[in-house]
Enzyme design. Structure first.
Site, short mmCIF file in Angstrom:
data_model
loop_
_atom_site.label_atom_id
_atom_site.label_comp_id
_atom_site.label_asym_id
_atom_site.label_seq_id
_atom_site.Cartn_x
_atom_site.Cartn_y
_atom_site.Cartn_z
N GLY A 39 0.84 -1.21 0.00
CA GLY A 39 0.00 0.00 0.00
C GLY A 39 0.87 1.25 0.00
O GLY A 39 0.44 2.30 -0.45
N GLY A 40 2.08 1.14 0.54
CA GLY A 40 3.07 2.21 0.43
C GLY A 40 2.67 3.53 1.06
O GLY A 40 1.89 3.59 2.02
N CYS A 42 0.90 6.15 -0.09
CA CYS A 42 -0.49 6.62 -0.22
C CYS A 42 -1.36 6.05 0.90
O CYS A 42 -2.08 6.79 1.57
CB CYS A 42 -1.03 6.23 -1.59
SG CYS A 42 -2.74 6.67 -1.83
N GLY A 187 6.83 25.47 3.62
CA GLY A 187 6.38 24.96 2.32
C GLY A 187 4.88 25.15 2.15
O GLY A 187 4.10 24.60 2.93
N ARG A 279 9.26 16.07 -2.37
CA ARG A 279 9.73 14.70 -2.14
C ARG A 279 10.71 14.30 -3.24
O ARG A 279 10.57 14.75 -4.38
CB ARG A 279 8.53 13.75 -2.10
CG ARG A 279 7.60 14.06 -0.94
CD ARG A 279 6.36 13.20 -0.95
NE ARG A 279 6.63 11.79 -0.73
CZ ARG A 279 6.74 11.22 0.47
NH1 ARG A 279 6.60 11.93 1.56
NH2 ARG A 279 6.97 9.92 0.57
N ASP A 318 6.30 7.64 -8.14
CA ASP A 318 7.05 8.78 -7.58
C ASP A 318 8.54 8.72 -7.89
O ASP A 318 9.20 9.76 -7.96
CB ASP A 318 6.88 8.82 -6.05
CG ASP A 318 5.59 9.48 -5.63
OD1 ASP A 318 4.70 9.67 -6.49
OD2 ASP A 318 5.46 9.82 -4.44
N ALA A 326 -0.89 9.43 -6.60
CA ALA A 326 -1.18 8.00 -6.53
C ALA A 326 -1.83 7.50 -7.83
O ALA A 326 -1.47 6.42 -8.33
CB ALA A 326 -2.11 7.74 -5.35
N HIS A 451 -30.65 19.58 -11.36
CA HIS A 451 -30.88 20.73 -10.48
C HIS A 451 -31.63 20.30 -9.23
O HIS A 451 -32.61 19.56 -9.36
CB HIS A 451 -31.67 21.80 -11.22
CG HIS A 451 -32.00 22.98 -10.34
ND1 HIS A 451 -31.07 23.94 -10.03
CD2 HIS A 451 -33.15 23.31 -9.70
CE1 HIS A 451 -31.62 24.84 -9.22
NE2 HIS A 451 -32.89 24.47 -9.00
C1 FAD Z 1 1.12 13.51 3.11
C2 FAD Z 1 0.87 13.02 1.70
C3 FAD Z 1 -0.39 13.13 1.15
C4 FAD Z 1 -0.62 12.68 -0.13
N1 FAD Z 1 -1.88 12.80 -0.64
C5 FAD Z 1 -2.13 12.39 -1.90
C6 FAD Z 1 -3.44 12.48 -2.44
O1 FAD Z 1 -4.38 12.92 -1.76
N2 FAD Z 1 -3.66 12.05 -3.69
C7 FAD Z 1 -2.63 11.54 -4.47
O2 FAD Z 1 -2.89 11.17 -5.63
N3 FAD Z 1 -1.38 11.44 -3.98
C8 FAD Z 1 -1.11 11.84 -2.72
N4 FAD Z 1 0.15 11.71 -2.21
C9 FAD Z 1 1.20 11.13 -3.09
C10 FAD Z 1 1.08 9.60 -3.16
O3 FAD Z 1 1.16 9.08 -1.86
C11 FAD Z 1 2.21 9.06 -4.03
O4 FAD Z 1 2.17 9.69 -5.29
C12 FAD Z 1 2.07 7.56 -4.24
O5 FAD Z 1 2.11 6.89 -3.01
C13 FAD Z 1 3.20 7.06 -5.14
O6 FAD Z 1 3.11 5.68 -5.28
P1 FAD Z 1 4.41 4.80 -5.59
O7 FAD Z 1 3.92 3.41 -5.76
O8 FAD Z 1 5.20 5.42 -6.65
O9 FAD Z 1 5.32 4.91 -4.27
P2 FAD Z 1 5.02 4.56 -2.75
O10 FAD Z 1 3.59 4.58 -2.45
O11 FAD Z 1 5.92 5.45 -1.97
O12 FAD Z 1 5.50 3.07 -2.60
C14 FAD Z 1 6.85 2.69 -2.69
C15 FAD Z 1 7.05 1.43 -1.88
O13 FAD Z 1 8.33 0.91 -2.16
C16 FAD Z 1 8.87 0.37 -0.97
N5 FAD Z 1 10.32 0.29 -1.16
C17 FAD Z 1 11.19 1.31 -1.33
N6 FAD Z 1 12.44 0.83 -1.54
C18 FAD Z 1 12.35 -0.51 -1.48
C19 FAD Z 1 13.30 -1.58 -1.61
N7 FAD Z 1 14.59 -1.35 -1.87
N8 FAD Z 1 12.86 -2.84 -1.50
C20 FAD Z 1 11.55 -3.11 -1.23
N9 FAD Z 1 10.62 -2.14 -1.11
C21 FAD Z 1 11.01 -0.87 -1.24
C22 FAD Z 1 8.43 1.34 0.11
O14 FAD Z 1 8.44 0.74 1.38
C23 FAD Z 1 7.01 1.68 -0.37
O15 FAD Z 1 6.04 0.84 0.21
C24 FAD Z 1 0.43 12.11 -0.91
C25 FAD Z 1 1.70 11.98 -0.36
C26 FAD Z 1 1.92 12.42 0.94
C27 FAD Z 1 3.30 12.26 1.51
#
Ligand code: FAD
Length: 472
Positions: A39-40, A42, A187, A279, A318, A326, A451
């Site tokens: 779930g990471g 998000c 920020g 980030r 990201d 997300a 409406h």
């Molecule tokens: C406070 C906050 C609020 C947010 N609100 C929103 C929102 O409302 N709407 C929206 O669209 N986006 C929002 N975002 C952004 C959103 O969370 C990210 O864009 C999204 O999570 C990116 O998904 P991802 O899969 O690229 O990375 P992530 O969700 O960061 O997942 C990456 C995963 O990789 C794992 N990982 C890293 N390195 C390794 C490794 N070497 N081996 C194994 N596992 C590893 C990590 O543990 C993590 O679980 C928000 C972010 C924050 C910080």
């Protein structure tokens, strides 16, 4: 023993786990390596927990204002422990849902830290994945393809040491057990503004220090200034053009920090500080140095189908930078998997992706801002309609804000839609569908909206593009 896969995904966040589900639907033998929780960001540190807290802040504000609706209550009292418990149970429920989906897709999950190895006895090409698992022997995974979906982490600022106690990142702020009486937020981007709105609703004294000359710098200027007006009205102090002076941070009974504000050095103090300045990609320690993969400014470089320099290693979400949302991570994951499975080129049109801010008021946008449209050389026309002309907004008790539609003067095509006001993070989907279907402002204006509904504002703003709005 090495385990063979069609696809191994490094990171089980939104991008990674959605890619894995699509891969399993397409018949690829798939594994996820996740060092923390499926779930990471998000699900555990981003979208979901922050919006759960924002919803509690909204209910608290509405309860305080309930008398305006003829509802008399005794004094509203905030129980922050219950607020946090509610947030955690939502996260837990969704986390269980993700785990069930992964199990249903027969996707193997390796709970550990993954690293890409270079050419070895296992394979002449880089891409073997070594998984370090606490208390267990390393596992070796031999995939035909890899997707890097390792996400991002909060960006640092020189001279500000995030200690997790007094100086926080958004990860720490989500875990607060008690609210501070005051906070400085460094920020004024999306994360900073959502926290400013939530904390001010919870009664915390908030000061935002923004480096640029406006908050929400990537939004249309009119949205930035409308948001600023609302936050100030609710007691948030916003200091723009504030350049933090390095090493000025003092921690003693709270924090004290200095900033140069238009040539004038000013000092700010509060109980806590939240650093929300963007980030950077998680690119360290994942073995990129064993590959030809290129990075730029802490993000992995990819082509239009998300392949890195090593064509069998893709990167999404990201960790490749861009809009860092997300819904973008998940759609990039699907596009990468479909390219792996059947060579389909399904790149994303980023101009058609909605961006949402879940503060009070909410803001949402899609496409270009007015300034960007002009810069790109478009001859534009714009229509704007206020929520105070929408009956449902008055009934709802929230009629501040507007919708602004920017269209091409020649073709009437939608170029950008910008919204601030009630439920705009839902209303923006009509604009997203309009953009996908290449709709003109005329077509949106001709759509008969029910409406009374908040959605009527899209029709009216579209009619306003041609000077035909009815109710204003
Ligand atoms: C406070 C906050 C609020 C947010 N609100 C929103 C929102 O409302 N709407 C929206 O669209 N986006 C929002 N975002 C952004 C959103 O969370 C990210 O864009 C999204 O999570 C990116 O998904 P991802 O899969 O690229 O990375 P992530 O969700 O960061 O997942 C990456 C995963 O990789 C794992 N990982 C890293 N390195 C390794 C490794 N070497 N081996 C194994 N596992 C590893 C990590 O543990 C993590 O679980 C928000 C972010 C924050 C910080």
């Amino acid at each position: 023993m090495a385990h063979e896969y069609d696809l191994v995904i490094l990171g089980g966040g939104t991008g990674g786990y959605v890619a894995a589900i699509r891969a399993s639907q397409l018949g690829l033998k798939t594994a996820i390596v996740e060092k923390d929780l499926l779930g990471g960001t998000c699900l555990h540190r981003g979208c979901i927990p922050s919006k759960a807290l924002l919803r509690s802040a909204e209910v608290y504000r509405q309860t305080i204002n309930a008398k305006n609706f003829g509802i008399e209550t005794s004094e509203a009292k905030l129980n922050f422990a219950t607020v946090q418990n509610r947030k955690s149970s939502i996260v837990e429920q969704l986390h269980n849902g993700v785990k069930t989906l992964i199990k249903k897709g027969k996707i193997d999950v390796y709970p550990g830290t993954g690293r890409i190895l270079g050419p070895s006895i296992f394979s002449p090409m880089p891409g073997t994945i070594s998984v370090e698992m606490p208390g267990q022997e390393n596992e070796m995974l031999l995939p035909k393809n890899v997707i890097i979906a390792t996400g991002s982490k909060p960006r640092d600022v020189n001279g500000i040491n995030v200690d997790g106690q007094t100086v926080l990142s958004s990860d720490h702020a989500l875990q607060l057990e008690a609210l501070p009486s005051s906070i400085i937020i460094v920020g004024g981007g999306v994360i900073g503004i959502e926290w400013a709105s939530m904390l001010t609703d919870f009664g915390v004294k908030v000061t935002v220090l923004e480096y640029g000359n406006r908050i929400l710098p990537s939004e249309d200027e009119e949205i930035s200034s409308e948001m600023e007006k609302h936050l100030i009205k609710r007691g948030v102090e916003i200091i723009k053009n504030a350049e933090i002076l390095s090493d000025s941070l003092e921690i003693q009974d709270g924090i004290k920090i200095a900033a140069n504000v238009k040539g004038d050095n000013q000092s700010f103090s509060a109980e806590k500080l939240l650093l929300a300045v963007g980030r950077i990609g998680n690119i360290d320690g994942i073995g990129l140095d064993n590959t030809e993969i290129e990075c730029e400014a802490n993000f992995i470089k990819v082509n239009e189908v998300y392949q890195t320099k090593e064509k069998h290693i893709y990167a999404i979400g990201d960790v490749i930078g861009g809009m860092q949302l997300a819904h973008i991570a998940s759609h990039e994951g699907i596009a990468a998997v479909e390219h792996i499975a059947n060579g389909e080129k399904k790149s994303i049109n980023y101009a058609n992706v909605a961006r949402c801010i879940y503060s009070y008021p909410e803001a949402a946008s899609i496409g270009v801002t007015e300034a960007q449209a002009t810069e790109k050389g478009f001859n534009i026309k714009a229509g704007k309609f206020p929520f105070k002309g929408i009956g449902k907004a008055l009934i709802y008790g929230d009629s501040e804000g507007f919708v602004k539609i920017i269209a091409d003067q020649e073709t009437n095509d939608l170029l950008g839609v910008h919204m601030i006001g009630p439920h705009v993070t839902d209303l923006i989907s009509e604009a997203a569908l309009g953009m996908l279907l290449d709709a003109t402002a005329w077509e949106i204006g001709e759509t008969i909206h029910p409406h009374p509904s908040l959605s009527e504002i899209m029709g009216e703003a579209a009619l306003a593009v041609e000077g035909r709005a009815i109710h204003f």
